[in-house]
Scaffold this motif. Structure first.
Motif, mmCIF file in Angstrom:
data_model
loop_
_atom_site.group_PDB
_atom_site.id
_atom_site.type_symbol
_atom_site.label_atom_id
_atom_site.label_comp_id
_atom_site.label_asym_id
_atom_site.label_seq_id
_atom_site.Cartn_x
_atom_site.Cartn_y
_atom_site.Cartn_z
ATOM 1 N N SER A 70 -6.666 -66.625 63.452
ATOM 2 C CA SER A 70 -7.299 -67.585 63.782
ATOM 3 C C SER A 70 -7.842 -67.562 65.350
ATOM 4 N N VAL A 71 -9.136 -67.371 65.483
ATOM 5 C CA VAL A 71 -9.604 -67.231 67.031
ATOM 6 C C VAL A 71 -10.604 -68.220 67.261
ATOM 7 N N GLY A 72 -10.913 -68.622 68.562
ATOM 8 C CA GLY A 72 -11.862 -69.663 68.975
ATOM 9 C C GLY A 72 -12.119 -69.678 70.330
ATOM 10 N N VAL A 118 -8.956 -59.936 74.920
ATOM 11 C CA VAL A 118 -10.006 -61.015 74.463
ATOM 12 C C VAL A 118 -9.084 -61.706 73.263
ATOM 13 N N GLY A 119 -8.123 -61.009 72.550
ATOM 14 C CA GLY A 119 -7.590 -61.505 71.292
ATOM 15 C C GLY A 119 -6.548 -62.760 72.074
ATOM 16 N N VAL A 120 -5.825 -62.258 73.199
ATOM 17 C CA VAL A 120 -5.023 -63.280 73.876
ATOM 18 C C VAL A 120 -5.721 -64.577 74.435
ATOM 19 N N PHE A 121 -6.840 -64.243 74.916
ATOM 20 C CA PHE A 121 -7.656 -65.661 75.249
ATOM 21 C C PHE A 121 -8.267 -66.383 74.214
ATOM 22 N N THR A 122 -8.198 -65.903 73.108
ATOM 23 C CA THR A 122 -9.168 -66.520 72.069
ATOM 24 C C THR A 122 -8.116 -66.851 70.845
ATOM 25 N N ALA A 123 -7.004 -66.470 70.862
ATOM 26 C CA ALA A 123 -6.048 -66.933 69.788
ATOM 27 C C ALA A 123 -5.801 -68.241 69.738
ATOM 28 N N LYS A 124 -5.768 -68.729 68.276
ATOM 29 C CA LYS A 124 -5.403 -70.316 68.026
ATOM 30 C C LYS A 124 -4.239 -70.271 67.303
ATOM 31 N N HIS A 185 5.240 -74.980 56.996
ATOM 32 C CA HIS A 185 5.139 -74.590 58.529
ATOM 33 C C HIS A 185 3.941 -73.812 58.932
ATOM 34 N N THR A 186 3.579 -73.795 60.078
ATOM 35 C CA THR A 186 2.217 -73.456 60.448
ATOM 36 C C THR A 186 2.462 -72.944 61.949
ATOM 37 N N ALA A 187 1.872 -71.842 62.297
ATOM 38 C CA ALA A 187 1.947 -71.547 63.769
ATOM 39 C C ALA A 187 0.713 -71.759 64.446
ATOM 40 N N ASP A 188 -0.465 -72.545 63.914
ATOM 41 C CA ASP A 188 -1.216 -73.131 64.604
ATOM 42 C C ASP A 188 -0.972 -73.694 66.066
ATOM 43 N N ILE A 189 -1.640 -73.332 67.238
ATOM 44 C CA ILE A 189 -1.207 -73.857 68.508
ATOM 45 C C ILE A 189 -1.217 -75.406 68.490
ATOM 46 N N SER A 190 -2.233 -76.007 68.142
ATOM 47 C CA SER A 190 -2.068 -77.343 68.228
ATOM 48 C C SER A 190 -1.109 -77.928 67.353
#
Length: 483
Positions: A70-72, A118-124, A185-190
């Protein structure tokens, strides 16, 4: 798909670069890097300046564990994606004056690292962030180990061990938070933000320590910095540019994205200690920079000092401090890449970086002198340069947090001017030495790198709101979460 394209393009281009040789590899690398820059510019121009995450893509990665690819992009990540896409083309161009063995491999590793950044800065997703965070380490390790100086193996091994050690703490913290999320469980940052809300001060303090160690090593902050000067000195200039211009921002970004919103009670308890360490690094790094005889090592310590101020601004937890850190990451990336390239030019011409052996270069190099001074003035935060905007906001933010700490942090203005002016004076002015007589001015390829960077030093200083208005909504939302 635009965000996904920014990750996939350098990977595909890197694989093609590996398959070809010679000038073709160089052409593929630079064309793909500028194509990535065009995508980054289009992303920036298409971004709506609000607090939402845009250009999002999400696919199941490990479905049974709730882990997604998941990226954004929001305003905070946008500025760093733009920095990454902006700097890599110039880093690749800066290598054109050197004849590297297995150059196609070098270019491919640079492109692979760009994709990971880019992956680091966009990973959600938190585990996707961790994956890219570690993936970015691998290319720069091989760049330093293969094309570095005499002590490259010893130095890069120390760098690798330090960063892996810190990352393990972060992984433990992420796993703990992941297990707190409800249901399957989820790994979503939010979701991790919400899961951490139920934790008491003591638990958040442990998590704060785990995250802080990981990000402080990567940046690095005092006293986790001992890998940095040697690695910057021994790595080839392209590797040093990647490390200082972009990679260290992963740690600063991690403080903003993870530490502040996930463990606000931990920051309440330990944030003052973090600021003291950050400000100590500013003064310590600056004093050591003043004493350096090697130009590359001097800039390495100056970078260490600048990162300390960024960290202090973030832990001040006000809009000026965080906005200042974001704009300063962009400014620092531009300045330090340009300065390291100038050091590389001087070393190529004279076979030395020792200040005591240089001097009088300006007598035959009007172009180099102008670009060097512009980049130096940006680094010392002269008004109407890019460094001034971020440094002013950072000092204002730290001052609002604590007047006395702000006063000590303000020493960066004086000390920074001392070591940077000393470097320029001893290398460029005075009487020519035996190795600087007949020093040739910039070539066309060198001007292609230095002119845009110097232009950006002034443009960002004159019109900083182009970037500040984009980051402000996301920063305001972040502050509303942690307060």
């Amino acid at each position: 798909m635009l965000t996904l394209s920014l990750i996939l393009l350098p990977i595909i281009a890197g694989l093609i670069t590996l398959a070809v040789k010679g000038e073709t590899a160089k052409t593929v690398a630079v064309v793909s890097a500028f194509a990535e820059l065009a995508l980054g510019a289009y992303l920036y121009s298409s971004f709506v300046p609000d607090a939402t995450s845009q250009f999002s893509v999400s696919y199941d990665w490990i479905h049974s564990a709730g882990i997604k690819f998941s990226v954004g992009v929001d305003g905070i990540s946008l500025i760093l994606v733009f920095l990454t896409t902006l700097m890599v083309p110039f880093i690749i161009l800066s290598t054109f004056g050197n004849n590297y063995k297995n150059a196609s491999t070098l270019f491919a590793l640079i492109l692979f690292m760009q994709a990971a950044l880019v992956g680091v800065f966009t990973a959600k997703d938190a585990f996707l962030f961790y994956f890219f965070f570690e993936a970015a380490l691998i290319p720069v390790y091989f760049i330093a180990a293969i094309w570095g100086g005499e002590n490259r193996i010893k130095v890069t091994f120390k760098f690798f061990v330090y960063t892996i050690f810190g990352s393990l703490f972060m992984l433990l913290a992420l796993v703990y938070l992941y297990l707190l999320t409800p249901g399957t469980h989820t790994a979503d940052i939010s979701a991790l933000y919400q899961a951490a809300r139920v934790l008491d001060v003591e638990t958040q303090s442990y998590l704060f320590g785990a995250f802080f160690i990981a990000f402080a090593i990567k940046m690095p902050l005092f006293p986790f910095h001992t890998w940095q000067p040697d690695t910057y000195e021994e790595a080839p200039t392209a590797g040093t540019m990647l490390l200082s211009g972009i990679m260290l921002k992963m740690g600063v970004y991690g403080l903003i994205r993870f530490v502040l919103p996930i463990v606000p009670l931990g920051v309440d308890k330990w944030g003052f200690v973090a600021i003291i360490l950050s400000v100590t690094g500013i003064v310590y790094g600056s004093i050591i920079a003043i004493q350096q005889k090697d130009m590359k090592r001097l800039i390495a310590y100056s970078s260490f000092a600048h990162v300390g101020l960024m960290s202090a601004g973030i832990f001040s937890r006000n809009i000026d401090g965080i906005q200042g850190a974001l704009i300063q990451m962009l400014a620092h990336g531009i300045n330090v890449v340009g300065l390291f390239f100038i050091v590389e030019i001087i070393q190529q011409r004279t076979q030395s970086r020792e200040l005591s052996r240089l001097g009088g270069i300006t007598q035959s190099t009007p172009n180099l002198t102008v670009y060097f001074i512009i980049l130096m003035l940006g680094s010392v935060a002269l008004p109407l340069t890019n460094g001034f905007v971020g440094e002013f906001l950072l000092l204002k933010g730290v001052y609002e947090y604590n007047v006395w700490i702000g006063a000590v942090a303000g020493l960066t203005i004086i000390l920074g001017a001392v070591y940077m002016l000393r470097m320029v004076q001893k290398s460029m002015f005075g009487v020519t030495s035996g190795i600087t007589e007949g020093f040739a001015d910039l070539t066309f390829n060198e001007k292609i790198v230095l002119f845009p960077l110097s232009f950006l030093v002034i443009a960002l200083g004159v019109a900083p709101n182009i970037f500040l208005k984009v980051t402000e909504p996301a920063v305001s939302q972040l502050l509303s979460i942690i307060k």
